[in-house]
Write a protein that holds these residues in place. Structure first.
Motif, PDB file in Angstrom:
ATOM      1  N   ALA A   1       0.825  -1.202   0.000  1.00  0.00           N
ATOM      2  CA  ALA A   1       0.000   0.000   0.000  1.00  0.00           C
ATOM      3  C   ALA A   1       0.863   1.257   0.000  1.00  0.00           C
ATOM      4  N   HIS A   2       1.944   1.238   0.783  1.00  0.00           N
ATOM      5  CA  HIS A   2       2.853   2.383   0.835  1.00  0.00           C
ATOM      6  C   HIS A   2       3.517   2.613  -0.517  1.00  0.00           C
ATOM      7  N   ARG A   3       3.886   1.525  -1.155  1.00  0.00           N
ATOM      8  CA  ARG A   3       4.543   1.629  -2.458  1.00  0.00           C
ATOM      9  C   ARG A   3       3.614   2.281  -3.488  1.00  0.00           C
ATOM     10  N   LEU A   4       2.380   1.835  -3.536  1.00  0.00           N
ATOM     11  CA  LEU A   4       1.434   2.402  -4.489  1.00  0.00           C
ATOM     12  C   LEU A   4       1.174   3.876  -4.197  1.00  0.00           C
ATOM     13  N   SER A   5       1.012   4.210  -2.915  1.00  0.00           N
ATOM     14  CA  SER A   5       0.778   5.602  -2.541  1.00  0.00           C
ATOM     15  C   SER A   5       1.947   6.484  -2.975  1.00  0.00           C
ATOM     16  N   ARG A   6       3.150   5.997  -2.784  1.00  0.00           N
ATOM     17  CA  ARG A   6       4.337   6.770  -3.150  1.00  0.00           C
ATOM     18  C   ARG A   6       4.436   6.955  -4.667  1.00  0.00           C
ATOM     19  N   GLN A   7       4.077   5.919  -5.427  1.00  0.00           N
ATOM     20  CA  GLN A   7       4.147   6.020  -6.878  1.00  0.00           C
ATOM     21  C   GLN A   7       3.106   6.996  -7.426  1.00  0.00           C
ATOM     22  N   VAL A   8       1.910   6.989  -6.839  1.00  0.00           N
ATOM     23  CA  VAL A   8       0.878   7.932  -7.270  1.00  0.00           C
ATOM     24  C   VAL A   8       1.341   9.365  -6.994  1.00  0.00           C
ATOM     25  N   LYS A   9       1.877   9.591  -5.802  1.00  0.00           N
ATOM     26  CA  LYS A   9       2.356  10.929  -5.444  1.00  0.00           C
ATOM     27  C   LYS A   9       3.488  11.364  -6.368  1.00  0.00           C
ATOM     28  N   GLN A  10       4.414  10.462  -6.658  1.00  0.00           N
ATOM     29  CA  GLN A  10       5.545  10.786  -7.530  1.00  0.00           C
ATOM     30  C   GLN A  10       5.073  11.173  -8.920  1.00  0.00           C
ATOM     31  N   LEU A  11       4.080  10.436  -9.439  1.00  0.00           N
ATOM     32  CA  LEU A  11       3.579  10.736 -10.776  1.00  0.00           C
ATOM     33  C   LEU A  11       2.822  12.063 -10.786  1.00  0.00           C
ATOM     34  N   ARG A  12       2.040  12.325  -9.770  1.00  0.00           N
ATOM     35  CA  ARG A  12       1.318  13.601  -9.700  1.00  0.00           C
ATOM     36  C   ARG A  12       2.290  14.778  -9.731  1.00  0.00           C
ATOM     37  N   LEU A  13       3.360  14.680  -8.956  1.00  0.00           N
ATOM     38  CA  LEU A  13       4.350  15.748  -8.920  1.00  0.00           C
ATOM     39  C   LEU A  13       5.040  15.913 -10.267  1.00  0.00           C
TER      40      LEU A  13
ATOM     41  N   VAL B   1       1.787  -1.726 -11.704  1.00  0.00           N
ATOM     42  CA  VAL B   1       1.649  -2.093 -10.293  1.00  0.00           C
ATOM     43  C   VAL B   1       0.185  -2.013  -9.871  1.00  0.00           C
ATOM     44  N   THR B   2      -0.585  -1.119 -10.487  1.00  0.00           N
ATOM     45  CA  THR B   2      -2.029  -1.068 -10.222  1.00  0.00           C
ATOM     46  C   THR B   2      -2.711  -2.331 -10.723  1.00  0.00           C
ATOM     47  N   ASP B   3      -2.257  -2.825 -11.883  1.00  0.00           N
ATOM     48  CA  ASP B   3      -2.789  -4.092 -12.392  1.00  0.00           C
ATOM     49  C   ASP B   3      -2.420  -5.259 -11.474  1.00  0.00           C
ATOM     50  N   ALA B   4      -1.199  -5.200 -10.911  1.00  0.00           N
ATOM     51  CA  ALA B   4      -0.732  -6.298 -10.059  1.00  0.00           C
ATOM     52  C   ALA B   4      -1.461  -6.333  -8.721  1.00  0.00           C
ATOM     53  N   TYR B   5      -1.806  -5.151  -8.190  1.00  0.00           N
ATOM     54  CA  TYR B   5      -2.443  -5.071  -6.872  1.00  0.00           C
ATOM     55  C   TYR B   5      -3.697  -4.195  -6.948  1.00  0.00           C
ATOM     56  N   PRO B   6      -4.716  -4.644  -7.666  1.00  0.00           N
ATOM     57  CA  PRO B   6      -5.921  -3.804  -7.823  1.00  0.00           C
ATOM     58  C   PRO B   6      -6.618  -3.525  -6.501  1.00  0.00           C
ATOM     59  N   GLN B   7      -6.443  -4.410  -5.516  1.00  0.00           N
ATOM     60  CA  GLN B   7      -7.117  -4.218  -4.230  1.00  0.00           C
ATOM     61  C   GLN B   7      -6.553  -3.031  -3.450  1.00  0.00           C
ATOM     62  N   PHE B   8      -5.365  -2.541  -3.842  1.00  0.00           N
ATOM     63  CA  PHE B   8      -4.753  -1.407  -3.159  1.00  0.00           C
ATOM     64  C   PHE B   8      -4.771  -0.134  -4.010  1.00  0.00           C
ATOM     65  N   SER B   9      -5.445  -0.184  -5.137  1.00  0.00           N
ATOM     66  CA  SER B   9      -5.422   0.944  -6.060  1.00  0.00           C
ATOM     67  C   SER B   9      -5.959   2.210  -5.401  1.00  0.00           C
ATOM     68  N   LEU B  10      -5.222   3.308  -5.569  1.00  0.00           N
ATOM     69  CA  LEU B  10      -5.608   4.591  -5.002  1.00  0.00           C
ATOM     70  C   LEU B  10      -6.164   5.533  -6.065  1.00  0.00           C
ATOM     71  N   ILE B  11      -6.375   5.025  -7.263  1.00  0.00           N
ATOM     72  CA  ILE B  11      -6.838   5.882  -8.352  1.00  0.00           C
ATOM     73  C   ILE B  11      -8.165   5.362  -8.895  1.00  0.00           C
ATOM     74  N   THR B  12      -8.896   6.224  -9.555  1.00  0.00           N
ATOM     75  CA  THR B  12     -10.207   5.885 -10.092  1.00  0.00           C
ATOM     76  C   THR B  12     -10.075   5.068 -11.375  1.00  0.00           C
ATOM     77  N   PRO B  13     -11.141   4.386 -11.785  1.00  0.00           N
ATOM     78  CA  PRO B  13     -11.104   3.690 -13.083  1.00  0.00           C
ATOM     79  C   PRO B  13     -10.804   4.643 -14.243  1.00  0.00           C
ATOM     80  N   GLU B  14     -11.285   5.885 -14.145  1.00  0.00           N
ATOM     81  CA  GLU B  14     -11.004   6.865 -15.192  1.00  0.00           C
ATOM     82  C   GLU B  14      -9.509   7.175 -15.258  1.00  0.00           C
ATOM     83  N   ALA B  15      -8.874   7.279 -14.097  1.00  0.00           N
ATOM     84  CA  ALA B  15      -7.434   7.535 -14.064  1.00  0.00           C
ATOM     85  C   ALA B  15      -6.663   6.336 -14.601  1.00  0.00           C
TER      86      ALA B  15
END
Length: 257
Positions: A140-152, A174-188
């Motif tokens: 979960a931490h990894r996904l959160s960090r990647q989303v933040k990095q991409l936003r920046l 990584v979103t495909d690998a761990y869909p249960q932890f996805s922090l982004i919308t289907p549109e994103a």
């Protein structure tokens, strides 16, 4: 334990898909085999990266990265040949087909190609034996960090587009690998794919232009590729803008709740 078993089950599916793609490399007429090898390598690495620190992960991830690096120039050559075939440049196409055959032969005998399937097969055993405390939190931490990095990165208009393309790829897989932890919308998620494809179109033409600058037999195509590169970059910028909006909408929605 259920989380661990789900990771291993997903990994085994990817292992099977990769081994099938590797077997297809023996068929010289299969122009998508190497592409499928590379896609499954990315999926495996996306599954492994959040688990770094677990025994065996670093070794397997590094081997997958090496195999990906080894195949990159071969895949670039395949894509170039496909584009050359659309033009009346038979000599240039045939020269590169000969080079492709030579590179494929070298790849087929490379030691890593024989060693990698064994590394794949053995990793789940190491994962089973390892202490896997806080694995969910780590993912979960990894996904959160990647989303933040991409936003920046998207917010920085000067951010290198090659590096941005890699960040988008990594988050998508990584979103495909761990869909249960996805922090982004289907549109994103859909916007990730569109942006990756758009940047891929631009990247191909960027590579071709650099090659044409140093290979005289490709000079006739340089003006066309330069124009196509500019057009592809414009499309990519539009896709990146849409992706940035799709990613930030999740934050805005969360702030209201």
């Amino acid at each position: 334990m259920a989380f661990t078993e789900s990771i291993i089950a997903h990994f085994r599916r990817l292992e099977n898909a990769l081994n099938q793609a590797l077997a297809r490399l023996q068929d010289t007429t299969d122009t998508e085999a190497l592409h499928n090898v590379r896609i499954n390598l990315r999926r495996i690495r996306s599954l492994l990266r959040p688990l770094r620190g677990t025994p065996g992960v670093a070794q397997l991830d590094n081997a997958a990265a090496s195999l990906g690096k080894l195949t990159t120039p071969i895949r670039d050559l395949e894509v170039l040949i496909a584009d050359l075939a659309r033009h009346p440049l038979e000599w240039q196409t045939n020269v590169r087909k000969t080079e492709l055959q030579s590179r494929n032969l070298a790849l087929a005998s490379h030691p890593l190609l024989f060693r990698f399937p064994n590394l794949l097969h053995d990793w789940p055993k190491s994962f089973h034996r390892a202490k896997r405390r806080h694995a969910k939190r780590r993912v979960a931490h990894r996904l959160s960090r990647q989303v933040k990095q991409l936003r920046l990165a998207l917010a920085d208009g000067h951010y290198d587009r090659h590096r941005l393309r890699l960040l988008i790829k990594r988050l998508r897989y990584v979103t495909d690998a761990y869909p249960q932890f996805s922090l982004i919308t289907p549109e994103a998620t859909a916007s990730l794919k569109v942006a990756q494809n758009a940047l891929g179109e631009w990247h191909d033409r960027f590579v071709w232009c650099r090659q044409a600058e140093n290979q005289q037999d490709l000079w006739p195509l340089l003006p066309e590729w330069q124009d196509a590169q500019e057009t592809a970059l414009e499309r990519a910028e539009a896709a990146l803008f849409a992706l940035s909006r799709a990613l930030t909408s999740k934050t805005r929605d969360a702030s209201r709740s």
